[in-house]
Design a protein around this motif. Structure first.
Motif, PDB file in Angstrom:
ATOM      1  N   HIS A  92       0.834  -1.205   0.000  1.00  0.00           N
ATOM      2  CA  HIS A  92       0.000   0.000   0.000  1.00  0.00           C
ATOM      3  C   HIS A  92       0.870   1.257   0.000  1.00  0.00           C
ATOM      4  O   HIS A  92       0.531   2.261  -0.631  1.00  0.00           O
ATOM      5  N   SER A  93       1.985   1.203   0.712  1.00  0.00           N
ATOM      6  CA  SER A  93       2.872   2.368   0.802  1.00  0.00           C
ATOM      7  C   SER A  93       3.450   2.753  -0.550  1.00  0.00           C
ATOM      8  O   SER A  93       3.606   3.940  -0.849  1.00  0.00           O
ATOM      9  N   PHE A  94       3.781   1.765  -1.381  1.00  0.00           N
ATOM     10  CA  PHE A  94       4.327   2.069  -2.708  1.00  0.00           C
ATOM     11  C   PHE A  94       3.339   2.915  -3.515  1.00  0.00           C
ATOM     12  O   PHE A  94       3.721   3.867  -4.181  1.00  0.00           O
ATOM     13  N   PHE A  95       2.065   2.565  -3.447  1.00  0.00           N
ATOM     14  CA  PHE A  95       1.050   3.325  -4.182  1.00  0.00           C
ATOM     15  C   PHE A  95       0.851   4.711  -3.573  1.00  0.00           C
ATOM     16  O   PHE A  95       0.716   5.700  -4.285  1.00  0.00           O
ATOM     17  N   ILE A  96       0.828   4.773  -2.252  1.00  0.00           N
ATOM     18  CA  ILE A  96       0.612   6.049  -1.564  1.00  0.00           C
ATOM     19  C   ILE A  96       1.769   7.003  -1.820  1.00  0.00           C
ATOM     20  O   ILE A  96       1.550   8.198  -2.072  1.00  0.00           O
ATOM     21  N   MET A  97       2.992   6.513  -1.783  1.00  0.00           N
ATOM     22  CA  MET A  97       4.159   7.384  -1.960  1.00  0.00           C
ATOM     23  C   MET A  97       4.226   7.958  -3.372  1.00  0.00           C
ATOM     24  O   MET A  97       4.835   8.991  -3.604  1.00  0.00           O
ATOM     25  N   GLY A  98       3.588   7.310  -4.309  1.00  0.00           N
ATOM     26  CA  GLY A  98       3.541   7.826  -5.675  1.00  0.00           C
ATOM     27  C   GLY A  98       2.429   8.839  -5.896  1.00  0.00           C
ATOM     28  O   GLY A  98       2.261   9.363  -6.990  1.00  0.00           O
ATOM     29  N   LYS A  99       1.656   9.094  -4.833  1.00  0.00           N
ATOM     30  CA  LYS A  99       0.499   9.993  -4.939  1.00  0.00           C
ATOM     31  C   LYS A  99       0.512  10.970  -3.767  1.00  0.00           C
ATOM     32  O   LYS A  99      -0.169  10.770  -2.761  1.00  0.00           O
ATOM     33  N   PRO A 100       1.288  12.040  -3.863  1.00  0.00           N
ATOM     34  CA  PRO A 100       1.369  12.997  -2.749  1.00  0.00           C
ATOM     35  C   PRO A 100       0.027  13.618  -2.359  1.00  0.00           C
ATOM     36  O   PRO A 100      -0.108  14.140  -1.254  1.00  0.00           O
ATOM     37  N   SER A 101      -0.973  13.537  -3.214  1.00  0.00           N
ATOM     38  CA  SER A 101      -2.288  14.092  -2.885  1.00  0.00           C
ATOM     39  C   SER A 101      -3.108  13.149  -1.991  1.00  0.00           C
ATOM     40  O   SER A 101      -4.163  13.534  -1.495  1.00  0.00           O
ATOM     41  N   SER A 102      -2.609  11.933  -1.774  1.00  0.00           N
ATOM     42  CA  SER A 102      -3.325  10.967  -0.945  1.00  0.00           C
ATOM     43  C   SER A 102      -3.396  11.453   0.501  1.00  0.00           C
ATOM     44  O   SER A 102      -2.424  11.975   1.032  1.00  0.00           O
ATOM     45  N   LYS A 123      -3.256  11.648  15.655  1.00  0.00           N
ATOM     46  CA  LYS A 123      -4.466  12.475  15.696  1.00  0.00           C
ATOM     47  C   LYS A 123      -5.326  12.306  14.458  1.00  0.00           C
ATOM     48  O   LYS A 123      -6.500  12.648  14.459  1.00  0.00           O
ATOM     49  N   ASP A 124      -4.748  11.777  13.403  1.00  0.00           N
ATOM     50  CA  ASP A 124      -5.456  11.672  12.130  1.00  0.00           C
ATOM     51  C   ASP A 124      -6.359  10.432  12.109  1.00  0.00           C
ATOM     52  O   ASP A 124      -5.888   9.297  12.146  1.00  0.00           O
ATOM     53  N   ARG A 125      -7.660  10.654  12.049  1.00  0.00           N
ATOM     54  CA  ARG A 125      -8.642   9.571  12.023  1.00  0.00           C
ATOM     55  C   ARG A 125      -8.429   8.662  10.813  1.00  0.00           C
ATOM     56  O   ARG A 125      -8.554   7.440  10.916  1.00  0.00           O
ATOM     57  N   GLU A 126      -8.125   9.241   9.659  1.00  0.00           N
ATOM     58  CA  GLU A 126      -7.931   8.447   8.437  1.00  0.00           C
ATOM     59  C   GLU A 126      -6.779   7.452   8.599  1.00  0.00           C
ATOM     60  O   GLU A 126      -6.857   6.334   8.094  1.00  0.00           O
ATOM     61  N   GLU A 127      -5.712   7.855   9.271  1.00  0.00           N
ATOM     62  CA  GLU A 127      -4.575   6.952   9.487  1.00  0.00           C
ATOM     63  C   GLU A 127      -4.982   5.795  10.390  1.00  0.00           C
ATOM     64  O   GLU A 127      -4.595   4.654  10.163  1.00  0.00           O
ATOM     65  N   ARG A 128      -5.752   6.084  11.445  1.00  0.00           N
ATOM     66  CA  ARG A 128      -6.206   5.028  12.357  1.00  0.00           C
ATOM     67  C   ARG A 128      -7.110   4.036  11.622  1.00  0.00           C
ATOM     68  O   ARG A 128      -6.973   2.823  11.755  1.00  0.00           O
ATOM     69  N   ILE A 129      -8.015   4.553  10.799  1.00  0.00           N
ATOM     70  CA  ILE A 129      -8.902   3.684  10.019  1.00  0.00           C
ATOM     71  C   ILE A 129      -8.098   2.849   9.033  1.00  0.00           C
ATOM     72  O   ILE A 129      -8.330   1.648   8.877  1.00  0.00           O
ATOM     73  N   TRP A 130      -7.135   3.471   8.356  1.00  0.00           N
ATOM     74  CA  TRP A 130      -6.288   2.756   7.408  1.00  0.00           C
ATOM     75  C   TRP A 130      -5.530   1.627   8.115  1.00  0.00           C
ATOM     76  O   TRP A 130      -5.443   0.510   7.602  1.00  0.00           O
ATOM     77  N   MET A 149      -3.194   9.719   2.990  1.00  0.00           N
ATOM     78  CA  MET A 149      -2.280   8.879   3.764  1.00  0.00           C
ATOM     79  C   MET A 149      -0.815   9.224   3.512  1.00  0.00           C
ATOM     80  O   MET A 149       0.066   8.702   4.176  1.00  0.00           O
ATOM     81  N   TYR A 150      -0.555  10.097   2.548  1.00  0.00           N
ATOM     82  CA  TYR A 150       0.822  10.400   2.160  1.00  0.00           C
ATOM     83  C   TYR A 150       1.662  10.900   3.347  1.00  0.00           C
ATOM     84  O   TYR A 150       2.763  10.418   3.577  1.00  0.00           O
ATOM     85  N   ALA A 151       1.151  11.837   4.103  1.00  0.00           N
ATOM     86  CA  ALA A 151       1.926  12.423   5.206  1.00  0.00           C
ATOM     87  C   ALA A 151       2.294  11.364   6.245  1.00  0.00           C
ATOM     88  O   ALA A 151       3.438  11.314   6.710  1.00  0.00           O
ATOM     89  N   GLY A 152       1.355  10.513   6.606  1.00  0.00           N
ATOM     90  CA  GLY A 152       1.630   9.487   7.608  1.00  0.00           C
ATOM     91  C   GLY A 152       2.629   8.449   7.144  1.00  0.00           C
ATOM     92  O   GLY A 152       3.563   8.091   7.867  1.00  0.00           O
ATOM     93  N   VAL A 153       2.449   7.956   5.928  1.00  0.00           N
ATOM     94  CA  VAL A 153       3.360   6.938   5.390  1.00  0.00           C
ATOM     95  C   VAL A 153       4.743   7.530   5.149  1.00  0.00           C
ATOM     96  O   VAL A 153       5.760   6.941   5.508  1.00  0.00           O
ATOM     97  N   ASN A 154       4.789   8.708   4.563  1.00  0.00           N
ATOM     98  CA  ASN A 154       6.061   9.371   4.323  1.00  0.00           C
ATOM     99  C   ASN A 154       6.769   9.642   5.654  1.00  0.00           C
ATOM    100  O   ASN A 154       7.979   9.414   5.777  1.00  0.00           O
ATOM    101  N   GLY A 155       6.016  10.091   6.649  1.00  0.00           N
ATOM    102  CA  GLY A 155       6.588  10.333   7.968  1.00  0.00           C
ATOM    103  C   GLY A 155       7.173   9.076   8.576  1.00  0.00           C
ATOM    104  O   GLY A 155       8.235   9.108   9.212  1.00  0.00           O
ATOM    105  N   TYR A 156       6.501   7.949   8.366  1.00  0.00           N
ATOM    106  CA  TYR A 156       7.020   6.679   8.884  1.00  0.00           C
ATOM    107  C   TYR A 156       8.380   6.366   8.263  1.00  0.00           C
ATOM    108  O   TYR A 156       9.337   6.047   8.968  1.00  0.00           O
ATOM    109  N   PHE A 157       8.474   6.462   6.946  1.00  0.00           N
ATOM    110  CA  PHE A 157       9.733   6.135   6.282  1.00  0.00           C
ATOM    111  C   PHE A 157      10.833   7.135   6.606  1.00  0.00           C
ATOM    112  O   PHE A 157      11.996   6.769   6.707  1.00  0.00           O
TER     113      PHE A 157
END
Length: 137
Positions: A14-24, A58-65, A26-34
């Motif tokens: 999932h991260s590979f797809f998210i990292m290719g889409k900065p508008s996602s 704090k981000d609800r979308e990250e918790r749901i993901w 989830m981008y900030a959370g996944v990018n922050g993790y890496f």
């Protein structure tokens, strides 16, 4: 080469797809993790990647993901053990009991637990019962 646990493999896929889409969203959370990893490398395969950061953030979308990833990533006893290292299922039960959780989050909490019981093997059933599932229900 050892086979990575399903939660780790799903996180990477999932991260590979998210990292290719900065508008996602989830981008900030996944990018922050890496970015927090040593040199941007993926950390321990035998842990749920980003669990602490995204589940408790704090981000609800990250918790749901993350709860969706936990539900999809439960394919066997080894996956349950990997999630158990972070006490993921106990923490999911705790989220269910909070007033701040909305219906979607509560439904996902139940999905995570159902997936563990159905797919996690005997170890998952034993672990969840010892972890207080019966009393929690």
């Amino acid at each position: 080469v050892p086979k990575p646990p399903c939660p780790s493999a799903l996180f990477l896929a999932h991260s590979f797809f998210i990292m290719g889409k900065p508008s996602s969203p989830m981008y900030a959370g996944v990018n922050g993790y890496f970015l927090k990893q040593d040199g941007g490398r993926f950390g321990d395969l035998n842990a749920v990647p980003g669990f602490g950061q995204m589940f408790f953030g704090k981000d609800r979308e990250e918790r749901i993901w993350m709860m969706r990833l936990l539900t999809e990533g439960m394919k066997g006893n080894h996956d349950y053990q990997v999630m158990g290292r972070r006490h993921a299922h106990t923490l999911v039960m705790a989220v269910m009991d909070t007033e701040g959780a909305d219906m979607e989050e509560k439904r996902l909490c139940l999905s995570v637990l159902e997936s563990a019981l159905v797919n996690g093997g005997r170890g998952a059933v034993k672990g969840l019962l010892e972890g207080g599932l019966a009393g929690w229900l």
